[in-house]
Design an enzyme around this catalytic site. Structure first.
Site, mmCIF file in Angstrom:
data_model
loop_
_atom_site.group_PDB
_atom_site.id
_atom_site.type_symbol
_atom_site.label_atom_id
_atom_site.label_comp_id
_atom_site.label_asym_id
_atom_site.label_seq_id
_atom_site.Cartn_x
_atom_site.Cartn_y
_atom_site.Cartn_z
ATOM 1 N N HIS A 1 -5.897 -7.913 29.063
ATOM 2 C CA HIS A 1 -6.695 -7.058 28.191
ATOM 3 C C HIS A 1 -7.598 -7.862 27.248
ATOM 4 O O HIS A 1 -7.396 -9.046 27.012
ATOM 5 C CB HIS A 1 -5.789 -6.134 27.358
ATOM 6 C CG HIS A 1 -4.981 -5.178 28.169
ATOM 7 N ND1 HIS A 1 -5.498 -4.013 28.686
ATOM 8 C CD2 HIS A 1 -3.680 -5.217 28.548
ATOM 9 C CE1 HIS A 1 -4.552 -3.369 29.345
ATOM 10 N NE2 HIS A 1 -3.444 -4.073 29.286
ATOM 11 N N HIS B 1 1.118 -1.711 27.329
ATOM 12 C CA HIS B 1 2.241 -2.627 27.123
ATOM 13 C C HIS B 1 2.434 -2.932 25.646
ATOM 14 O O HIS B 1 3.555 -2.866 25.130
ATOM 15 C CB HIS B 1 2.009 -3.928 27.898
ATOM 16 C CG HIS B 1 2.204 -3.778 29.369
ATOM 17 N ND1 HIS B 1 2.033 -4.812 30.257
ATOM 18 C CD2 HIS B 1 2.548 -2.705 30.128
ATOM 19 C CE1 HIS B 1 2.274 -4.392 31.491
ATOM 20 N NE2 HIS B 1 2.579 -3.111 31.432
#
Length: 223
Positions: free
Chosen positions: A175, A116
């Site tokens: 993340h 992303h």
């Protein structure tokens, strides 16, 4: 805010490159053709060739998206280990990939570079570079072409706002820091390597007309 994040993640981020591609395609084609005819006084054939050259930047972007996402998946599979509740004694090599692990209701723990952060940063910077062509484009105030260009411009601006918002959401909720930082750095490197280095060379898709880096444009969009 949470519902907007869910909607954006499902319908925008997962196909971020497709949204960017299909909005930039008509924008680059129309603005490049108009610029080539009105500013450089090119004929129809040369203008079309210029459009095709500039549209090849989208093919480059597609290649970057494909190679990087495949590389991220390979690294995650290479560094990952599958954990399955109640089956800790099973050898890890039975689940060599994340897909196999998930098929067996396991949890894959690997170094998951943030796709992303990579893709959204690259898409946002690419849009900013391409819409800068409007600084040098003159279109009649009441023409239908101006309505089309303005519609595409505002759509791209709105899309960029979504990409930036989703980068912030990823930074806050997903993340590890190193994974997000590496994804962002790869996205920035892809932008810099194309628009600040390769596209300055003759054998390249070239910069948005008038082939001037964004930081040094001196033209003004006719209002």
């Amino acid at each position: 805010m949470f519902l907007f994040w869910l909607f954006s993640g499902r319908y925008f981020v997962k196909v971020a490159w497709a949204w960017t591609f299909w909005l930039l395609l008509p924008f680059i084609a129309v603005t490049t053709y108009q610029f080539a005819k009105s500013k450089f006084f090119y004929g129809p054939t040369k203008s079309v060739l210029m459009v095709l050259q500039r549209l090849s930047a989208l093919l480059v972007g597609t290649a970057i998206w494909y190679v990087c996402t495949r590389l991220f998946m390979y690294i995650e599979n290479l560094t990952g280990v599958c954990s399955i509740s109640g089956k800790l004694s099973e050898p890890h090599q039975l689940y060599a990939t994340k897909q196999e692990c998930h098929q067996n209701n396991g949890i894959w723990n690997g170094f998951d570079i943030s796709g992303h952060c990579f893709l959204l940063s690259y898409c946002a910077l690419m849009i900013v570079e391409e819409v800068a062509v409007l600084e040098g484009l003159s279109i009649h105030q009441n023409s239908k072409l101006r309505v089309v260009v303005n519609g595409l411009f505002f759509s791209l601006c709105f899309l960029t706002m979504i990409w930036v918002f989703m980068i912030l959401c990823t930074a806050l909720y997903f993340h590890d820091f190193s994974q997000k930082l590496l994804g962002l750095l790869i996205g920035l490197s892809a932008w810099y390597g194309t628009y600040r280095f390769w596209y300055l060379k003759p054998l390249s898709p070239g910069l948005p007309l008038p082939n001037t880096p964004l930081s040094s444009k001196k033209y003004s969009y006719s209002r």
